[in-house]
Scaffold this active site. Structure first.
Site, PDB file in Angstrom:
ATOM      1  N   GLY A 149      92.054  81.196  27.683  1.00 33.38           N
ATOM      2  CA  GLY A 149      91.255  81.140  28.891  1.00 33.38           C
ATOM      3  C   GLY A 149      91.814  80.041  29.780  1.00 33.38           C
ATOM      4  CB  CYS A 150      92.742  79.930  33.360  1.00 32.70           C
ATOM      5  SG  CYS A 150      91.209  80.573  34.084  1.00 32.70           S
ATOM      6  CG  ASN A 151      88.045  77.624  33.729  1.00 34.57           C
ATOM      7  OD1 ASN A 151      88.568  77.179  34.734  1.00 34.57           O
ATOM      8  ND2 ASN A 151      87.209  78.649  33.764  1.00 34.57           N
ATOM      9  CB  ALA A 152      89.705  77.364  27.317  1.00 29.23           C
ATOM     10  CB  THR A 154      92.916  73.496  32.449  1.00 28.60           C
ATOM     11  OG1 THR A 154      93.574  74.653  32.964  1.00 28.60           O
ATOM     12  CG2 THR A 154      93.148  72.330  33.397  1.00 28.60           C
TER      13      THR A 154
END
Length: 347
Positions: A149-152, A154
């Site tokens: 997941g992109c937020n994860a 990061t």
């Protein structure tokens, strides 16, 4: 050596970004693209920026269409990829850009996603600290990879060096993210209309409900955390793509500012795609647009006794498609950076 590639979900944002990067990859030959409601349409009608792929037509997203390829990238909504990928050949390299194979804890899947649980694959964040090693070691020769997941990813990359070095506590983490709406996909949703987004910032999934929370906790436990307590708040902002994540954590007693910087710089000094900026410099999302790069600014708030990490990524590039292709390179024994760039697009 050339590998035949299929991309499922090629009409969406993640699928389009996969194709944009794959089109310039010297070892990947895109032979098949698929969609659901857009099946039968020329790809160029849905992805008009991909001029070199204008000869491709979207097929149906079925196991039969995807069979026979060396590599299959799947960019489908959660709950859709698992039921598809279980029918693909075990010798095919399959990279899932959805959520269906990220979580090792079935209870966490049930709590935050629900529906059928399809098991965990190798996690596609090569730079993530895992014990005394990096996650890239688990990707070598893998045939099933879950892109993050992109937020994860990061937040994980932002805090893992501090956890691994023992300079921060993992039970009082706060992350606030400014995110572009492309991370929510291409389907029509009223709250993502331009008229609803322009001139405003909109928090969502507030109060511990965001689905990337268990993924972040999982990654930080791999880095060495015994327990993780995370307050996570994403905020939609009017930029098409990008994430600016500000994460703070309490320093362990006796930790100095110099030891904090040393931990992060040592963790990433040999990494191509994760870079720690000089002291006093903070990243901008504009600096990573189109790049497979995560840039981090680091500060110590002495009065609050906390570290502050500000990370910028392109959610569609390093956050999703770039991470998937980087992981595929490793799995296939190619140089990790093949087809990927650290250079963004400006202005």
């Amino acid at each position: 050596m050339t590998f035949s590639v299929a991309v499922a979900g090629a009409s969406g944002y993640a699928g389009g970004e996969l194709l944009r990067i794959l089109a310039e990859h010297p070892h990947f030959d895109i032979t098949t693209v698929t969609a659901h409601s857009n099946a039968g349409a020329p790809l160029i009608l849905l992805q008009p920026h991909l001029r070199s792929l204008r000869h491709l037509t979207l097929g149906d997203t079925t196991p039969e269409t995807l069979a026979g390829h060396d590599v299959v990238f799947v960019a489908l909504p959660h709950g859709k990829s698992g039921e598809l990928t279980e029918h693909l050949d075990d010798n095919t390299l399959v990279i899932d850009c959805g959520a269906d194979h990220r979580l090792a804890d079935e209870a966490a899947w049930d709590a935050f996603y629900g529906g059928d649980y399809h098991g965990a694959w190798e996690y596609g964040v090569p730079e993530l600290i895992v014990g005394d090693s990096r996650q890239r070691e688990a990707l070598r020769g893998a045939r099933r990879i879950a892109a993050p997941g992109c937020n994860a990813s990061t937040v994980e990359l932002s805090l893992a060096p501090g956890v691994a070095a023992g300079v921060i506590e993992s039970t009082d983490i706060v992350s606030v993210l400014a995110v572009g709406p492309s991370g929510a996909g291409k389907s029509l949703k009223p709250h993502l209309l331009g008229s609803e987004l322009m001139g405003t910032a909109n928090p969502y999934a507030v109060g511990g409900t965001h689905r990337h929370i268990p993924e972040i906790a999982q990654g930080l436990r791999w880095a060495g955390a015994d327990d993780v307590s995370l307050s996570f708040t994403p905020v939609l902002v009017p930029m098409a793509r990008g994430i600016l994540a500000t994460s703070t954590a309490r320093l362990t007693p006796g930790t100095s500012a110099s030891s904090v910087r040393e931990a992060w710089e040592a963790a990433y000094e040999d990494e191509t795609f994760v870079q720690v900026l000089p002291e006093g410099v903070m990243p901008r999302t504009a600096d990573v647009l189109g790049a497979n790069t995560a840039l981090m600014g680091l500060a110590v708030d002495e009065a609050a006794g906390r570290v502050v990490v500000v990370a910028a990524v392109d959610n569609l590039a390093k956050g999703t498609a770039g991470a998937a292709i980087q992981s595929a390179n490793i799995a296939l024994g190619l140089p990790e950076s093949t087809g990927l760039t650290v250079n963004g697009v400006a202005p």
